[in-house]
Motif scaffolding. Structure first.
Motif, mmCIF file in Angstrom:
data_model
loop_
_atom_site.group_PDB
_atom_site.id
_atom_site.type_symbol
_atom_site.label_atom_id
_atom_site.label_comp_id
_atom_site.label_asym_id
_atom_site.label_seq_id
_atom_site.Cartn_x
_atom_site.Cartn_y
_atom_site.Cartn_z
ATOM 1 N N SER A 154 0.835 -1.211 0.000
ATOM 2 C CA SER A 154 0.000 0.000 0.000
ATOM 3 C C SER A 154 0.865 1.254 0.000
ATOM 4 N N ARG A 155 1.786 1.322 -0.921
ATOM 5 C CA ARG A 155 2.655 2.493 -1.083
ATOM 6 C C ARG A 155 2.970 2.664 -2.564
ATOM 7 N N PRO A 156 3.367 3.877 -2.974
ATOM 8 C CA PRO A 156 3.747 4.092 -4.368
ATOM 9 C C PRO A 156 5.017 3.329 -4.736
ATOM 10 N N VAL A 157 5.113 2.952 -6.000
ATOM 11 C CA VAL A 157 6.276 2.233 -6.516
ATOM 12 C C VAL A 157 6.783 2.954 -7.759
ATOM 13 N N PRO A 158 8.034 3.419 -7.774
ATOM 14 C CA PRO A 158 8.582 4.057 -8.977
ATOM 15 C C PRO A 158 8.751 3.044 -10.114
ATOM 16 N N VAL A 159 8.436 3.495 -11.317
ATOM 17 C CA VAL A 159 8.532 2.647 -12.508
ATOM 18 C C VAL A 159 9.287 3.419 -13.583
ATOM 19 N N ARG A 160 10.238 2.775 -14.216
ATOM 20 C CA ARG A 160 10.945 3.375 -15.349
ATOM 21 C C ARG A 160 10.355 2.852 -16.668
ATOM 22 N N TYR A 161 10.450 3.661 -17.708
ATOM 23 C CA TYR A 161 10.045 3.193 -19.036
ATOM 24 C C TYR A 161 11.067 3.644 -20.062
ATOM 25 N N GLN A 162 11.145 2.895 -21.145
ATOM 26 C CA GLN A 162 12.034 3.214 -22.261
ATOM 27 C C GLN A 162 11.289 2.997 -23.571
ATOM 28 N N VAL A 163 11.583 3.849 -24.545
ATOM 29 C CA VAL A 163 11.044 3.723 -25.898
ATOM 30 C C VAL A 163 12.226 3.704 -26.856
ATOM 31 N N ALA A 164 12.254 2.749 -27.761
ATOM 32 C CA ALA A 164 13.382 2.582 -28.675
ATOM 33 C C ALA A 164 12.885 2.344 -30.087
ATOM 34 N N THR A 165 13.781 2.512 -31.026
ATOM 35 C CA THR A 165 13.439 2.251 -32.424
ATOM 36 C C THR A 165 13.691 0.794 -32.809
ATOM 37 N N ASP A 166 14.317 0.026 -31.899
ATOM 38 C CA ASP A 166 14.598 -1.373 -32.187
ATOM 39 C C ASP A 166 14.182 -2.236 -31.003
ATOM 40 N N GLU A 167 13.892 -3.485 -31.276
ATOM 41 C CA GLU A 167 13.343 -4.377 -30.260
ATOM 42 C C GLU A 167 14.365 -4.734 -29.184
ATOM 43 N N ARG A 168 15.657 -4.569 -29.467
ATOM 44 C CA ARG A 168 16.699 -4.897 -28.490
ATOM 45 C C ARG A 168 17.145 -3.661 -27.696
ATOM 46 N N PHE A 169 16.513 -2.540 -27.962
ATOM 47 C CA PHE A 169 16.740 -1.296 -27.214
ATOM 48 C C PHE A 169 18.195 -0.822 -27.305
ATOM 49 N N ARG A 170 18.754 -0.946 -28.492
ATOM 50 C CA ARG A 170 20.089 -0.394 -28.722
ATOM 51 C C ARG A 170 20.028 1.112 -28.973
ATOM 52 N N ARG A 171 18.863 1.579 -29.479
ATOM 53 C CA ARG A 171 18.703 3.023 -29.721
ATOM 54 C C ARG A 171 17.461 3.500 -28.986
ATOM 55 N N ILE A 172 17.666 3.909 -27.749
ATOM 56 C CA ILE A 172 16.580 4.416 -26.915
ATOM 57 C C ILE A 172 16.375 5.893 -27.224
ATOM 58 N N VAL A 173 15.158 6.261 -27.571
ATOM 59 C CA VAL A 173 14.875 7.640 -27.967
ATOM 60 C C VAL A 173 14.091 8.415 -26.915
ATOM 61 N N ARG A 174 13.409 7.709 -26.022
ATOM 62 C CA ARG A 174 12.703 8.363 -24.922
ATOM 63 C C ARG A 174 12.776 7.456 -23.695
ATOM 64 N N ALA A 175 12.920 8.075 -22.528
ATOM 65 C CA ALA A 175 12.942 7.328 -21.275
ATOM 66 C C ALA A 175 12.438 8.245 -20.173
ATOM 67 N N GLY A 176 11.903 7.661 -19.138
ATOM 68 C CA GLY A 176 11.392 8.469 -18.042
ATOM 69 C C GLY A 176 10.992 7.622 -16.864
ATOM 70 N N HIS A 177 10.444 8.306 -15.849
ATOM 71 C CA HIS A 177 9.988 7.663 -14.623
ATOM 72 C C HIS A 177 8.535 8.036 -14.386
ATOM 73 N N VAL A 178 7.779 7.088 -13.878
ATOM 74 C CA VAL A 178 6.398 7.333 -13.466
ATOM 75 C C VAL A 178 6.197 6.667 -12.113
ATOM 76 N N LEU A 179 5.137 7.044 -11.437
ATOM 77 C CA LEU A 179 4.878 6.513 -10.106
ATOM 78 C C LEU A 179 3.587 5.714 -10.125
ATOM 79 N N ALA A 180 3.692 4.441 -9.763
ATOM 80 C CA ALA A 180 2.509 3.570 -9.661
ATOM 81 C C ALA A 180 1.958 3.698 -8.247
ATOM 82 N N THR A 181 0.780 4.285 -8.114
ATOM 83 C CA THR A 181 0.214 4.555 -6.791
ATOM 84 C C THR A 181 -0.912 3.578 -6.469
ATOM 85 N N PRO A 182 -1.104 3.273 -5.189
ATOM 86 C CA PRO A 182 -2.233 2.411 -4.823
ATOM 87 C C PRO A 182 -3.568 3.049 -5.138
ATOM 88 N N GLU A 183 -3.627 4.387 -5.173
ATOM 89 C CA GLU A 183 -4.890 5.058 -5.502
ATOM 90 C C GLU A 183 -5.379 4.709 -6.896
#
Length: 522
Positions: free
Chosen positions: A81-110
């Motif tokens: 019952s607490r928030p959990v930080p989550v990272r995400y990545q967006v890439a142009t290839d399936e093996r993520f050799r060229r990551i073009v966007r990345a960030g953090h979001v918070l998964a909340t119980p609410e």
């Protein structure tokens, strides 16, 4: 914040917490603190898969929901019952050799530990891959695609039409096959979940009996969350979500069978308090938002949600997703005040006919728009749950489309657990009324169990409705391929879903030619 009651945390409450930055954290769309520590979880958290949706030329919304134990009876997915930080990545290839966007979001119980990062700065009309991370745990990889740039005319785009996926009714073999298609979009037209089991002895998709606590009807947020977890734990549904972005709307079973506006199916019972149904809608809509790739603009505010919206797909198509539930009045076939859409949504739809430069107008609609007479007798006998009981409004909408010069109106519809291909006419009582568009009614993924190629009722439909060109009652989905010159619909069907791994085939194909309303078999 984790102690805030989910029932009382409306969209206004979220956005009013402490400003826009905090709102982005709370609704799971963004977070700027890249140095925040990520606690390790005791089990793998990505048991419900990943998804993307509502593509724009420069971005998409991504989705996942953390659940260590997705079918935990309290609906919390076994999460702390607490928030959990989550990272995400967006890439142009399936093996993520060229990551073009990345960030953090918070998964909340609410929000049931769901996240909905809205990624921007991408190139139009391009394929991307994405994934999420919590600690050392990495989610499955999803594939998505941005919409074409405004004014750009793609050579071809393919999308699937899908609806009505009662988990208990059968296996999700349709999603298994859909995940193998080369699609740009999936258009989901409602009944993503069913609020209760409509099968006497339901089983889980692993073949074991369904536990009693999963057979109860959904009335509150924990139970709706649990129902989504039941459905989304299916690997074939997860694969279909991970294959391409989805556009979704709802019908009735996401809340309750046959509800409309503020009225429950049981409102005629003595002492029924409207506030009880309002709370049920609020809980159902929140669970829907938590479990689907929707943007923050679709976040509910109590018992209200803005689900109707328009997604441009370059110069090729506009996808207009309708809401035929929240604003619907009691039916009255020839009553000019009876409405399926409500005045504001109807005006918004009609104005879009004039403002859109797109070649194809695709209208995502919940229940059949074309007239459907149930038998060939002289008297017209139609179904209660359809546009036939809002005849005046249907005529207004289709007449406006015709007068505003919409050459390629294609309404795609769910709900009916059947495949139909029909001409749209403003006035079905007049044989000389022109054809103004085409309706493709897609069958169910699972609801109504195995089905059949043809039923006696289908023979009646074809005899009674000269504007109906095809009907079929098997399970499956529709695959639509658009080019600047043609729109081709393939009815993809299976002989059964009561056991796994049924083969799929194209039962019939129909093509609509640019500038020629209606369609022909190919």
């Amino acid at each position: 914040m984790s102690g805030t009651s989910p029932r009382r945390l409306s969209r206004r409450g979220f956005l009013g917490y402490t400003g826009i930055g905090a709102a982005a954290v709370i609704v799971g769309t963004g977070w700027s603190d890249e140095a925040a520590a990520t606690p390790r979880l005791r089990e793998y958290p990505f048991t419900l898969g990943v998804a993307s949706g509502d593509p724009l030329p420069d971005g998409v919304v991504l989705w996942t929901r953390l659940a260590l134990d997705p079918l935990a009876p309290d609906g919390a997915g076994g999460m702390p019952s607490r928030p959990v930080p989550v990272r995400y990545q967006v890439a142009t290839d399936e093996r993520f050799r060229r990551i073009v966007r990345a960030g953090h979001v918070l998964a909340t119980p609410e929000l049931g530990h769901s996240v909905h990062p809205e990624v921007t700065g991408l190139e139009p009309g391009r394929e991307y891959f994405y994934r999420f991370m919590v600690g050392r745990d990495v989610s499955p990889v999803g594939r998505t695609r941005t919409a074409p740039a405004p004014g750009e005319m793609p050579g071809s785009t393919s999308f699937a039409i899908v609806s009505c996926q009662s988990y208990e009714a059968g296996y999700y073999t349709g999603f298994q096959h859909m995940a193998e298609e080369d699609l740009d979009l999936v258009v989901h037209l409602g009944d993503y979940i069913y609020e209760k089991s409509y099968v006497p002895e339901p089983i889980l998709h692993d073949g074991t009996p369904m536990p009693d606590y999963l057979r109860t009807e959904c009335f509150d947020l924990p139970r709706y969350r649990l129902q989504y977890a039941l459905y989304k734990a299916d690997p074939h549904l997860q694969a279909a979500h991970a294959m391409c972005p989805w556009l979704v709307t709802f019908d009735d079973h996401e809340v309750e069978n046959n509800w409309l506006a503020g009225r429950s199916e049981v409102d005629d019972e003595p002492d029924q308090d409207p506030a009880v149904f309002a709370q049920r809608k609020a809980d159902a809509f929140q669970a829907m938002y938590e479990n689907l790739p929707l943007r923050h603009t679709q976040m509910p505010s109590g018992p209200n949600i803005r689900i109707h919206r328009r997604i441009g797909y370059g110069a090729l198509a506009d996808f207009t997703m309708l809401d035929g539930r929240q604003y619907r009045s009691e039916r009255g076939r020839d009553d000019p005040s009876a409405t399926m859409l409500g005045g504001a949504q109807r005006d918004w739809l009609v104005e879009g006919f004039s403002s859109s430069p797109a070649r194809w107008q695709i209208i995502g609609n919940q229940q059949p728009m074309a007239q459907l007479d149930s038998n060939p007798d002289p008297a017209v006998e139609t179904f209660a749950a359809a546009w036939d009981n809002y005849n005046v409004e249907r005529e207004q909408v289709l007449t406006e489309a015709y007068e505003r010069g919409v050459d390629n109106l294609v309404v795609v519809t769910g709900d009916r657990h059947s495949n139909y291909f029909m001409d749209l006419k403003a006035d079905y009582s007049n044989p000389d009324s022109p054809v103004v568009g085409t309706e493709i009614v897609g069958t169910s993924i699972a609801s109504n169990r195995d089905g059949a190629d043809m039923l006696p009722v289908g023979e009646n439909y074809l005899a009674a409705n000269p504007h109906m060109k095809f009907c079929n009652f098997q399970r499956g989905y529709s695959r639509v391929t658009m080019t600047p010159d043609t729109l081709t619909n393939d009815f993809r069907v299976m002989p059964y879903i009561s056991t796994p791994d049924a083969p799929i085939s194209t039962r019939a194909s129909y093509v609509v030619v640019d500038g020629v309303p209606g369609g022909v078999s190919v």
